[in-house]
Write a protein that holds these residues in place. Structure first.
Motif, PDB file in Angstrom:
ATOM      1  N   VAL A  53       0.853  -1.180   0.000  1.00 44.68           N
ATOM      2  CA  VAL A  53       0.000   0.000   0.000  1.00 44.68           C
ATOM      3  C   VAL A  53       0.890   1.231   0.000  1.00 44.68           C
ATOM      4  O   VAL A  53       1.965   1.233   0.612  1.00 44.68           O
ATOM      5  N   ALA A  54       0.465   2.267  -0.692  1.00 44.52           N
ATOM      6  CA  ALA A  54       1.153   3.548  -0.642  1.00 44.52           C
ATOM      7  C   ALA A  54       0.784   4.207   0.674  1.00 44.52           C
ATOM      8  O   ALA A  54      -0.384   4.492   0.928  1.00 44.52           O
ATOM      9  N   GLY A  55       1.764   4.438   1.528  1.00 41.34           N
ATOM     10  CA  GLY A  55       1.498   4.938   2.875  1.00 41.34           C
ATOM     11  C   GLY A  55       1.478   3.791   3.855  1.00 41.34           C
ATOM     12  O   GLY A  55       2.221   2.820   3.739  1.00 41.34           O
ATOM     13  N   GLY A  56       0.610   3.888   4.882  1.00 41.27           N
ATOM     14  CA  GLY A  56       0.447   2.806   5.827  1.00 41.27           C
ATOM     15  C   GLY A  56       1.131   3.042   7.159  1.00 41.27           C
ATOM     16  O   GLY A  56       1.676   4.120   7.424  1.00 41.27           O
ATOM     17  N   PRO A  57       1.116   2.034   8.068  1.00 43.29           N
ATOM     18  CA  PRO A  57       1.701   2.159   9.407  1.00 43.29           C
ATOM     19  C   PRO A  57       3.162   2.589   9.358  1.00 43.29           C
ATOM     20  O   PRO A  57       3.942   2.112   8.535  1.00 43.29           O
ATOM     21  N   ASN A  58       3.491   3.510  10.253  1.00 38.29           N
ATOM     22  CA  ASN A  58       4.843   4.065  10.379  1.00 38.29           C
ATOM     23  C   ASN A  58       5.272   4.894   9.171  1.00 38.29           C
ATOM     24  O   ASN A  58       6.440   5.275   9.074  1.00 38.29           O
ATOM     25  N   VAL A  59       4.333   5.162   8.263  1.00 38.16           N
ATOM     26  CA  VAL A  59       4.660   5.969   7.085  1.00 38.16           C
ATOM     27  C   VAL A  59       3.962   7.320   7.130  1.00 38.16           C
ATOM     28  O   VAL A  59       4.603   8.369   7.043  1.00 38.16           O
ATOM     29  N   VAL A  60       2.625   7.331   7.242  1.00 40.03           N
ATOM     30  CA  VAL A  60       1.909   8.608   7.173  1.00 40.03           C
ATOM     31  C   VAL A  60       0.719   8.609   8.129  1.00 40.03           C
ATOM     32  O   VAL A  60      -0.064   7.659   8.177  1.00 40.03           O
ATOM     33  N   ALA A  61       0.602   9.666   8.918  1.00 37.79           N
ATOM     34  CA  ALA A  61      -0.579   9.936   9.735  1.00 37.79           C
ATOM     35  C   ALA A  61      -1.274  11.136   9.088  1.00 37.79           C
ATOM     36  O   ALA A  61      -1.847  11.009   8.012  1.00 37.79           O
ATOM     37  N   SER A  62      -1.218  12.322   9.712  1.00 31.95           N
ATOM     38  CA  SER A  62      -1.690  13.528   9.036  1.00 31.95           C
ATOM     39  C   SER A  62      -0.694  13.858   7.932  1.00 31.95           C
ATOM     40  O   SER A  62       0.469  14.170   8.200  1.00 31.95           O
ATOM     41  N   THR A 114     -13.039  20.323 -16.247  1.00 30.07           N
ATOM     42  CA  THR A 114     -12.916  20.870 -17.590  1.00 30.07           C
ATOM     43  C   THR A 114     -11.453  21.178 -17.881  1.00 30.07           C
ATOM     44  O   THR A 114     -10.623  21.244 -16.974  1.00 30.07           O
ATOM     45  N   GLY A 115     -11.162  21.374 -19.163  1.00 27.61           N
ATOM     46  CA  GLY A 115      -9.779  21.622 -19.551  1.00 27.61           C
ATOM     47  C   GLY A 115      -9.042  20.330 -19.810  1.00 27.61           C
ATOM     48  O   GLY A 115      -9.641  19.273 -20.022  1.00 27.61           O
ATOM     49  N   ARG A 116      -7.715  20.373 -19.765  1.00 23.75           N
ATOM     50  CA  ARG A 116      -6.901  19.209 -20.072  1.00 23.75           C
ATOM     51  C   ARG A 116      -5.985  18.794 -18.930  1.00 23.75           C
ATOM     52  O   ARG A 116      -5.160  17.897 -19.097  1.00 23.75           O
ATOM     53  N   ASN A 117      -6.119  19.438 -17.789  1.00 23.36           N
ATOM     54  CA  ASN A 117      -5.336  18.997 -16.637  1.00 23.36           C
ATOM     55  C   ASN A 117      -6.107  19.256 -15.364  1.00 23.36           C
ATOM     56  O   ASN A 117      -6.986  20.135 -15.307  1.00 23.36           O
ATOM     57  N   PHE A 118      -5.818  18.485 -14.347  1.00 27.83           N
ATOM     58  CA  PHE A 118      -6.484  18.620 -13.054  1.00 27.83           C
ATOM     59  C   PHE A 118      -5.561  18.045 -11.988  1.00 27.83           C
ATOM     60  O   PHE A 118      -4.705  17.203 -12.263  1.00 27.83           O
ATOM     61  N   THR A 119      -5.755  18.505 -10.761  1.00 24.73           N
ATOM     62  CA  THR A 119      -4.909  18.098  -9.649  1.00 24.73           C
ATOM     63  C   THR A 119      -5.739  17.377  -8.598  1.00 24.73           C
ATOM     64  O   THR A 119      -6.810  17.856  -8.210  1.00 24.73           O
ATOM     65  N   VAL A 120      -5.243  16.228  -8.162  1.00 21.83           N
ATOM     66  CA  VAL A 120      -5.905  15.427  -7.130  1.00 21.83           C
ATOM     67  C   VAL A 120      -5.032  15.420  -5.879  1.00 21.83           C
ATOM     68  O   VAL A 120      -3.821  15.187  -5.966  1.00 21.83           O
ATOM     69  N   GLN A 121      -5.659  15.680  -4.740  1.00 22.27           N
ATOM     70  CA  GLN A 121      -4.951  15.599  -3.461  1.00 22.27           C
ATOM     71  C   GLN A 121      -5.711  14.681  -2.510  1.00 22.27           C
ATOM     72  O   GLN A 121      -6.915  14.835  -2.300  1.00 22.27           O
ATOM     73  N   LEU A 122      -5.018  13.701  -1.953  1.00 21.90           N
ATOM     74  CA  LEU A 122      -5.541  12.831  -0.912  1.00 21.90           C
ATOM     75  C   LEU A 122      -4.871  13.255   0.393  1.00 21.90           C
ATOM     76  O   LEU A 122      -3.645  13.350   0.463  1.00 21.90           O
ATOM     77  N   THR A 123      -5.672  13.512   1.435  1.00 21.04           N
ATOM     78  CA  THR A 123      -5.096  14.042   2.668  1.00 21.04           C
ATOM     79  C   THR A 123      -5.863  13.531   3.873  1.00 21.04           C
ATOM     80  O   THR A 123      -6.992  13.040   3.757  1.00 21.04           O
ATOM     81  N   SER A 124      -5.256  13.634   5.055  1.00 24.35           N
ATOM     82  CA  SER A 124      -5.893  13.140   6.273  1.00 24.35           C
ATOM     83  C   SER A 124      -5.580  14.052   7.445  1.00 24.35           C
ATOM     84  O   SER A 124      -4.590  14.784   7.443  1.00 24.35           O
ATOM     85  N   VAL A 125      -6.463  13.978   8.438  1.00 27.41           N
ATOM     86  CA  VAL A 125      -6.256  14.665   9.715  1.00 27.41           C
ATOM     87  C   VAL A 125      -6.439  13.616  10.806  1.00 27.41           C
ATOM     88  O   VAL A 125      -7.562  13.285  11.187  1.00 27.41           O
ATOM     89  N   ILE A 126      -5.349  13.037  11.293  1.00 28.72           N
ATOM     90  CA  ILE A 126      -5.450  11.952  12.293  1.00 28.72           C
ATOM     91  C   ILE A 126      -4.352  12.017  13.342  1.00 28.72           C
ATOM     92  O   ILE A 126      -4.014  11.015  13.943  1.00 28.72           O
ATOM     93  N   GLY A 127      -3.778  13.195  13.559  1.00 31.40           N
ATOM     94  CA  GLY A 127      -2.687  13.273  14.519  1.00 31.40           C
ATOM     95  C   GLY A 127      -1.343  13.129  13.828  1.00 31.40           C
ATOM     96  O   GLY A 127      -1.250  13.128  12.601  1.00 31.40           O
ATOM     97  N   SER A 128      -0.299  12.997  14.614  1.00 26.88           N
ATOM     98  CA  SER A 128       1.054  13.061  14.058  1.00 26.88           C
ATOM     99  C   SER A 128       1.856  11.766  14.183  1.00 26.88           C
ATOM    100  O   SER A 128       3.006  11.720  13.767  1.00 26.88           O
TER     101      SER A 128
END
Length: 436
Positions: A58-67, A155-169
């Motif tokens: 998995v991209a991310g996961g335990p000991n990798v990313v919280a917030s 619309t258009g030919r480009n777009f930006t996707v952001q995946l984010t979380s708020v779960i502490g540090s």
């Protein structure tokens, strides 16, 4: 140049049919590493950036990313009207609820497209739906796997996707990860076929074909809804079965969702297709500010949910499950305007004759099935009307080519050998003679 038919290209013949173009397909291998994340802008991702959870990455996961967050801009060479985004989301360990000002806002997962929030999911791993979940990796607490599926106007030919979380540090205490990340865009005429369209007319609001554990109760909010106040609370579900579906590779499901009373961001409605989570949605994102029905709480009414689900079977069971934790007189859910459509935008490969066995649908170029873990020979292929497949002998679209213009559900001889070799599937002479 490397010889032996090695590249399969898909051609659209006059845009005769609608086609979901594959904008991106990422994190689909059983095992991938940090190189797969090199095109993403990562914030607060630690160490190797990828976690192995009992045999799969998995991209991310335990000991990798919280917030933290992962952001990427996607570009196409054609104008967009909208995109479909779907992926598997994993919430690891202590995603506990926390009350702030009467709303559970402590642990949230969010999605932004072009800086606009389009999705939010809160989580409490003790919720009845997820309380019995198994431990995948990280600490010994239960982990939660769900499915995100979004239809987003772009619309258009480009777009930006952001995946984010708020779960502490502390990513050792709570973390998240994703895999099987897809973005599709639809081009050409819409050839989707509506197979079900019901619960639209208050004068003919027929729920007789729905199976529920709340006796199919109908309430008003203010229009008629299936479920709702004092009816569809924790563990409530409504199931609709479909049969004799035409050949297809996607189901499009839409409904108008009603979140009634004190539903919080860690409560959700979960949509299953054939027993598997296809989408999970919470009410908090809408932040409605008026009371429409039920008790003296603000409600989220008439929220259109649209999901796209890869699907091949001639039958389908769609289940809508209420994942709340308070009585139906305090938190409830209902819906109306339920619609299901099927589409056949892409070729389908089969491991058995007569459309049997393992199935795989693809759009665009497909140079190597082996790279995504497929090793079984292909014995059948579905080619939608208006689409032509071209196999090239050499790389970079060079050399002799072979065109496939119609379906063949019992491949044999040279065509069987050629198609399999084009996708780097080993079919030696002995296998060829046995058509295996």
């Amino acid at each position: 140049m490397q010889k032996g038919y090695i590249l399969l290209a898909l051609l659209l013949v006059g845009f005769a049919s609608a086609n979901y173009y594959e904008v991106t397909k990422e994190f689909t291998l059983n095992n991938f590493d940090a190189k797969s994340l090199s095109s993403w802008n990562l914030v607060n991702f630690n160490g190797n950036q990828v976690t192995n959870c009992n045999g799969f990455s998995v991209a991310g996961g335990p000991n990798v990313v919280a917030s933290g967050s992962m952001t990427k801009t996607f570009t196409t060479d054609y104008d967009l009207n909208g995109v479909e985004i779907f992926f598997d989301l994993y919430l690891f360990d202590q995603w506990n609820s926390g009350w702030e000002g009467g709303r559970d806002q402590k642990n949230l997962f969010k999605i932004f497209v072009n800086n606009q929030q389009v999705y939010q999911l809160g989580s409490d791993y003790t919720r009845q739906l997820h309380g019995a979940s198994s431990n995948l990796c990280g600490a010994s607490t239960p982990d939660r796997q769900t499915r995100v599926s979004l239809s987003v106007p772009v619309t258009g030919r480009n777009f930006t996707v952001q995946l984010t979380s708020v779960i502490g540090s502390n990513p050792a205490a709570a973390s998240w990860g994703i895999r099987n990340f897809y973005i599709l865009s639809q081009q050409g005429y819409d050839n989707s076929q509506v197979v079900l369209n019901e619960l639209f007319d208050d004068n003919n609001f027929d729920v007789s074909k729905w199976e529920t554990n709340f006796k199919g109760a109908i309430t008003q909010c203010p229009a008629k809804i299936l479920g709702g106040f004092n009816v569809a609370g924790p563990g409530a579900y409504a199931t609709r079965k479909l049969s004799n579906l035409p050949a297809h590779s996607f189901l499009s499901i839409s409904l108008s969702a009603y979140f009634v009373d004190s539903i919080d961001s860690n409560d959700s409605v979960v949509i299953y297709v054939d027993g598997r989570v296809a989408h999970e949605h919470s009410k908090a994102y809408y932040q409605e500010n008026i009371n429409v029905c039920g008790g003296d709480w603000h409600d989220g009414v008439d929220n259109e949910l649209n999901i796209l689900v890869p699907h091949f079977s001639s039958s389908a069971e769609i289940k809508i499950y209420v994942n709340t934790d308070q009585a139906a007189g305090d938190e409830s859910f209902g819906f109306r305007e339920f619609s299901v459509a099927v589409s056949t935008p892409c070729p389908i490969l089969y491991t058995d004759v007569n459309q049997g066995g393992k199935q795989f649908s693809f759009c665009g170029n497909l140079p190597d099935l082996h790279a995504i873990g497929w090793t079984s020979p292909i014995k059948g292929i579905y080619v939608p009307k208006g689409i032509e497949l071209t196999v090239y002998q050499d790389s970079n679209y060079n050399g002799k080519k072979y065109s496939i213009k119609k379906s063949n559900f019992n491949l044999s001889g040279n065509e069987y050998q050629l198609i399999n070799k084009a996708l780097k599937i080993d079919v030696n002479e002995q296998k060829l003679r046995r058509n295996k």
